[in-house]
Design an enzyme around this catalytic site. Structure first.
Site, mmCIF file in Angstrom:
data_model
loop_
_atom_site.group_PDB
_atom_site.id
_atom_site.type_symbol
_atom_site.label_atom_id
_atom_site.label_comp_id
_atom_site.label_asym_id
_atom_site.label_seq_id
_atom_site.Cartn_x
_atom_site.Cartn_y
_atom_site.Cartn_z
ATOM 1 N N GLU A 79 0.851 -1.194 0.000
ATOM 2 C CA GLU A 79 0.000 0.000 0.000
ATOM 3 C C GLU A 79 0.886 1.242 0.000
ATOM 4 O O GLU A 79 1.948 1.271 0.633
ATOM 5 C CB GLU A 79 -0.869 -0.019 1.265
ATOM 6 C CG GLU A 79 -1.724 1.215 1.473
ATOM 7 C CD GLU A 79 -2.341 1.249 2.865
ATOM 8 O OE1 GLU A 79 -3.394 1.896 3.016
ATOM 9 O OE2 GLU A 79 -1.764 0.655 3.806
ATOM 10 N N LYS A 94 -9.767 0.209 -1.775
ATOM 11 C CA LYS A 94 -9.997 -0.135 -0.372
ATOM 12 C C LYS A 94 -11.432 0.186 0.038
ATOM 13 O O LYS A 94 -11.916 1.299 -0.169
ATOM 14 C CB LYS A 94 -9.013 0.636 0.513
ATOM 15 C CG LYS A 94 -9.063 0.275 1.986
ATOM 16 C CD LYS A 94 -7.985 1.048 2.745
ATOM 17 C CE LYS A 94 -7.983 0.681 4.216
ATOM 18 N NZ LYS A 94 -6.949 1.435 4.966
ATOM 19 N N CYS A 152 -4.368 -3.007 4.167
ATOM 20 C CA CYS A 152 -4.083 -2.572 5.532
ATOM 21 C C CYS A 152 -5.000 -3.252 6.547
ATOM 22 O O CYS A 152 -5.110 -4.470 6.564
ATOM 23 C CB CYS A 152 -4.155 -1.049 5.620
ATOM 24 S SG CYS A 152 -3.302 -0.381 7.071
#
Length: 559
Positions: free
Chosen positions: A321, A382, A433
């Site tokens: 990321e 995301k 994440c």
């Protein structure tokens, strides 16, 4: 029975239990009662309050990086003993104390963005223990209470992981058990089942402690002059529950060792790039360029070592990321740098990049499939941006009250589709994440042959949060029977086998290139097929126990 010879039933109880006055059962004045309550630490009493705090600290020690994993059920046992026999309101307070003692140290990495945010978040998380403690106090009145109280832990995590703003499912009990005999249970019922069994062992340990105390009390209460054949019998009867509770806990632990965790599959050679972040001192734009350049350089280095025969040729590569905070669609230099590195290594690369949303009003956190021939193609956005970090609820109000929120000039967009994408010879399921903490998001992409976690932990480096995230990935590997590739900008990057074994692991704040041949699997686990059903069933079981206990208590009061 020996207990029946006691002249006053209240004499068998601890301080403050069943005796309204200071002595002889005489009513105390309101002022004396208040002073007595203060000396005992309020209604809970200082011994129980301290026991609840010890419970929270024990659970914290079970989590990475300390990893004293047996202390998780011990902490549950201590909290259960503190709460059991108390009123629901007192149980709620004791559980909040335990929650604060747990969340403040386990979330210490949040202090990097401000001590106020760390403490506030920790106490908000501890507030979810209020109904948990009340529920345990009520459900512990029923026969079989270790089962019902364990189910309440699942219910607490269900709510905490969903409400508000999509929830914050960090530091669940299951995430302390990612390399223990309980880990294989994840392939049957996911993280909720592991939480339930961890709490169940804790409840059984509390049950054993209660049985041992009763046996000791029965021996001490033996009437003077009783016959040698009669006196020991009550104590021996009390030891039977002790043995049963310990045997049940041992059975749960032993059962996990019998669950198979297959780790075979079609071999695919993969590479994970950790380019690292630059030292402080650069301006903001310089930092962004340096991070991208680090990952470009590491990929060129990988390509050179492959040509030299020092490393096997990977079939796919994963960047972390934020490997490029420069939008490659809008920044020609960024596009050319990424494209050159991908062409050099000659295989598809999953690139983590920040891009503008199509309307230009928000930012998208993307994982982009970058092909050496056709360039950027499929991508994942995301779906769980971090509230107060990547987007700001109540923006108009909060920016006036807290100037720090000016650092979030634009909100991150929320993705709307799963991260299952084709990457070279494999179908990968991408999460970004802290999405790895969410059961639904990971289960949704487990349809892929490989799981990928792209993350940027630079802000939280050398705290407890990166190792805790790796622990979650290890549990997910077993839960879904998939190899997991964890790519982090500054660490910890890792390659995890489908049985949870660590095949490779980086240090923090160093460049690292990991190349491994890993098994690609397509078989679905029972956990995949059951989905969220075990979590909802266990939560309903706990809630049902609380309602049954409350109904029974009301019925008894009416008789």
């Amino acid at each position: 029975m020996a207990q029946e010879t006691l002249p006053d039933r209240s004499a068998a109880k601890g301080p403050g239990e069943g005796r309204p006055g200071a002595s002889g059962g005489e009513p105390a004045s309101p002022r004396a009662a208040r002073l007595s309550g203060l000396r005992r630490g309020g209604r809970a009493g200082w011994p129980r309050t301290l026991l609840a705090a010890a419970a929270g600290l024990a659970m914290w020690l079970a989590f990475p990086p300390i990893d004293l994993t047996p202390l998780a059920p011990v902490g549950v046992a201590l909290l259960t003993l503190a709460v059991r026999g108390r009123a629901a309101r007192t149980g709620a307070w004791l559980a909040f104390v335990a929650g604060a003692a747990f969340f403040i140290p386990v979330l210490e990495g949040i202090s990097r963005i401000g001590p106020d945010g760390w403490i506030i978040l920790s106490l908000v998380q501890a507030a979810y223990f209020l109904p948990l403690g009340a529920g345990i106090a009520v459900a512990a009145r029923l026969p079989g209470w270790p089962v019902w109280t364990a189910a309440l832990w699942v219910a607490e995590e269900l709510i905490r992981g969903r409400v508000p703003f999509g929830g914050f499912p960090w530091a669940r009990l299951a995430f302390s058990q990612t390399a223990t005999p309980l880990t294989p249970y994840a392939s049957y019922g996911g993280a909720p089942l592991v939480t339930f069994l961890t709490a169940l062992i804790g409840g059984l340990l509390a049950c054993a402690a209660v049985a041992a105390h009763r046996a000791h009390r029965a021996r001490r209460a033996r009437p003077a002059g009783s016959g040698a054949d009669d006196a020991p019998r009550p104590a021996w009867r009390a030891l039977a529950p002790l043995a049963a509770c310990l045997a049940a806990a041992a059975a749960v632990v032993g059962g996990g060792t019998l669950i198979p965790t297959p780790a075979s599959g079609r071999p695919v050679t993969v590479a994970v790039i950790q380019g690292n972040v630059p030292r402080l001192g650069l301006d903001f734009l310089g930092q962004r360029k340096a991070v991208l350049n680090n990952h470009v350089a590491a990929t060129h280095e990988l390509a050179a070592k492959v040509r030299a025969g020092e490393l096997p040729r990977p079939e796919l590569v994963v960047w972390p990321e934020n490997a490029s905070d420069l939008d490659p669609y809008a920044e020609p230099d960024a596009y050319n740098a990424i494209d050159g590195a991908v062409k050099d290594v000659g295989v598809p690369v999953l690139v983590g990049a920040l891009t503008d949303s199509p309307d230009g009003e928000k930012v998208e956190n993307r994982g982009i499939v970058w092909d050496p021939r056709s360039g950027p193609g499929d991508y994942y956005v995301k779906r769980h941006p971090v509230p107060f970090g990547e987007y700001l609820p109540f923006r108009d109000l909060l920016t006036k009250l807290i100037t720090r929120f000016e650092r979030i000039p634009r909100d991150f967009a929320k993705g709307t589709r799963s991260g299952v994408m084709r990457l070279g010879p494999a179908t990968v399921g991408d999460v970004i994440c802290f999405e790895v903490a969410y059961d639904k998001e990971v289960r949704d992409v487990a349809r892929g042959d490989l799981l990928v976690v792209q993350t940027n932990n630079a802000t939280y480096g050398r705290t407890s949060l990166p190792p805790q995230q790796i622990a979650m990935s290890r549990l997910r590997a077993v839960e879904h029977g998939r190899t997991i590739l964890v790519a982090a900008t500054s660490g910890i990057s890792a390659i995890v086998a489908p049985d949870g074994r660590m095949l490779d692991e980086s240090r923090e704040f160093v460049p690292d290139v990991q190349v491994r041949t890993v098994p690609v699997r397509t078989q679905r686990t029972l956990s995949d097929r059951l989905g969220a059903a075990p979590e909802w069933a266990l939560a309903a079981l706990g809630l049902g126990a609380v309602l049954a206990a409350a109904w029974t208590a009301r019925k008894n009061e009416g008789n």
